[in-house]
Design an enzyme around this catalytic site. Structure first.
Site, mmCIF file in Angstrom:
data_model
loop_
_atom_site.group_PDB
_atom_site.id
_atom_site.type_symbol
_atom_site.label_atom_id
_atom_site.label_comp_id
_atom_site.label_asym_id
_atom_site.label_seq_id
_atom_site.Cartn_x
_atom_site.Cartn_y
_atom_site.Cartn_z
ATOM 1 C CE1 TYR A 1 -3.627 2.649 1.055
ATOM 2 C CE2 TYR A 1 -4.504 0.604 0.165
ATOM 3 C CZ TYR A 1 -4.677 1.936 0.491
ATOM 4 O OH TYR A 1 -5.872 2.552 0.248
ATOM 5 C CD GLU B 1 -3.969 6.707 1.416
ATOM 6 O OE1 GLU B 1 -3.511 7.457 2.298
ATOM 7 O OE2 GLU B 1 -5.169 6.388 1.343
ATOM 8 C CG ASP C 1 -9.692 10.409 -23.557
ATOM 9 O OD1 ASP C 1 -8.859 9.499 -23.740
ATOM 10 O OD2 ASP C 1 -10.775 10.209 -22.974
ATOM 11 C CB THR D 1 -6.503 3.451 -21.177
ATOM 12 O OG1 THR D 1 -6.547 3.465 -22.614
ATOM 13 C CG2 THR D 1 -7.842 3.896 -20.618
ATOM 14 C CE LYS E 1 -9.564 2.180 -24.841
ATOM 15 N NZ LYS E 1 -9.399 2.497 -23.411
ATOM 16 N NE ARG F 1 -8.762 -2.410 -19.166
ATOM 17 C CZ ARG F 1 -10.028 -2.813 -19.111
ATOM 18 N NH1 ARG F 1 -10.322 -4.094 -19.289
ATOM 19 N NH2 ARG F 1 -10.997 -1.959 -18.874
#
Length: 416
Positions: free
Chosen positions: A56, A58, A202, A228, A231, A237
């Protein structure tokens, strides 16, 4: 079978393992033409499934809220450095969980609720998060929508400018999910500058083409670029936001703590791997091959009487209006799937049918290019598409397709 092999999963949960192997087999057997999908390398798969998922983290490099970041900081630094080198940007944030949160970060960074955002209308090829009514972006902000010309299927930049001058949005999106033509980043930048708006490009669909030099880059035109990482970029992903130095702080603050907590470190590592692959000369060859295949497939489809929105393609994506074929997009997509050809039904500009039962289908060549298909194979794909759409025996076509695809290796799969 799936590669890397999954013996521990097989032993612990054979039901899930069987489904993983089944999906690997399905991906191997079919012609995958969904424009937003691809195959990642085995190296990307291994990074995605690594122990980095246990950590983790953050915060940002050197400014975490948890201890034990000595390795994770290096992973994120590597991903950021490779993104900056590959795209030639001043700043990159590799933490967004996916494309939609990346776009939401732009709203949080530069708009207040109720202010105007301008984007391509969803039925014209835009994205939900560019201000469409059913999205939070259309509910929380005032949406201004531009279209494509009905006669050409292309964006008329003079019309976009007139709309922008009349409405004065504070942010403009260019890009979308079903745009088969080159995006005119300089023209959008000039309009944004004229009205003092922030331009967000985008490039989720075309990022790999931009990276490989097969599509013009928004860098130097749009101060904020979202994408992203799958693609055409052929990564996991995930998502990234790239900016100039002036917009970096606002974007970083919007991503964390504005929208999300700890980044998915296994995804960050896989992004770093994919970006490293995209920095190799072979990736530019791949990106140009994707476009060449799309053009060849488009030409073969036109020869078989298919109506293509805008008449063709400049990138990886083809949008077909099936009205003249007397079949709607949804039953056509389902028939094609039964025939071993995977794509999606899609609205076309000025569609008279409902979005869940539209007139068109959308397809792309990124995945089949990864498998090694070239322009010589595109006429055969067009033949199978036509045969399935007109209702020929789907099982027969599917057998032909699977036998054909067996000759093209797939990353992540090996015959058992």
């Amino acid at each position: 079978m799936h590669v890397p092999n999954i013996p521990s999963l097989t032993a612990a949960d054979p039901q899930v393992a069987e489904l993983v192997h089944a999906e690997a087999q399905r991906q191997f057997d079919k012609i995958r033409l969904i424009a937003s999908e691809n195959y990642v390398s085995t190296a990307v798969l291994e990074a995605t499934g690594s122990v980095l998922t246990n950590k983790y983290s953050e915060g940002y490099v050197g400014r975490r809220y948890y201890e034990g970041q000595q390795v994770i900081d290096q992973v994120e630094q590597l991903a950021v450095a490779r993104a900056k080198e590959l795209f030639g940007v001043e700043h990159a944030n590799v933490q967004p969980y996916s494309g939609s949160p990346a776009n939401l970060a732009a709203y949080l960074a530069f708009l207040e609720p109720g202010e105007k955002v301008m984007g391509m209308a969803l039925p014209m090829g835009g994205h939900l998060t560019h201000g469409w009514s059913v999205s939070a972006t259309g509910k929380w902000f005032e949406s201004v929508r531009y279209s494509v010309r009905e006669d050409t299927g292309r964006v008329d930049m003079d019309e976009v400018r007139d709309l922008a001058l009349a409405e004065r949005p504070k942010m403009i999106f260019c890009g979308g999910t079903a745009i088969p033509r080159t995006i005119d980043f300089p023209a959008f930048a000039a309009i944004a500058e004229e009205i003092g708006a922030v331009l967000v490009a985008d490039i989720a669909h075309i990022a790999g083409l931009v990276a490989g030099g097969a599509h013009p880059s928004p860098v130097g035109h749009a101060p904020v670029i979202t994408t992203t990482t799958h693609k055409t970029l052929r990564g996991p992903r995930g998502a990234m936001i790239m900016t100039d130095a002036a917009h970096a702080k606002a974007i970083d603050k919007a991503v964390f703590p504005g929208l999300q907590g700890g980044p998915h470190n296994h995804t960050t590592a896989a992004i770093a791997v994919a970006l490293g692959e995209a920095l190799q000369p072979s990736f530019a060859t791949y990106a140009h091959a994707v476009v060449a295949n799309a053009k060849a497939l488009a030409e073969a489809l036109v020869e078989r009487g298919f109506d293509l929105v805008s008449g063709g393609t400049d990138n990886h994506l083809i949008l077909i209006d099936l009205t003249s074929k007397d079949i709607a997009g949804k039953p056509a997509a389902q028939a094609l799937d039964r025939a071993g050809i995977e794509l999606n039904y899609n609205t076309v500009p000025y569609d008279t049918r409902k979005p869940f039962d539209p007139s068109g289908i959308r397809l792309g060549t990124a995945a089949v290019t990864t498998r090694g298909l070239g322009v010589e194979e595109m006429p055969q794909l067009a033949e199978w598409i036509e045969r399935a759409v007109v209702g020929e025996d789907a099982d027969k076509i599917a057998l032909e397709v699977s036998e054909f695809m067996a000759g093209y290796p797939m990353p992540g799969f090996a015959a058992s």
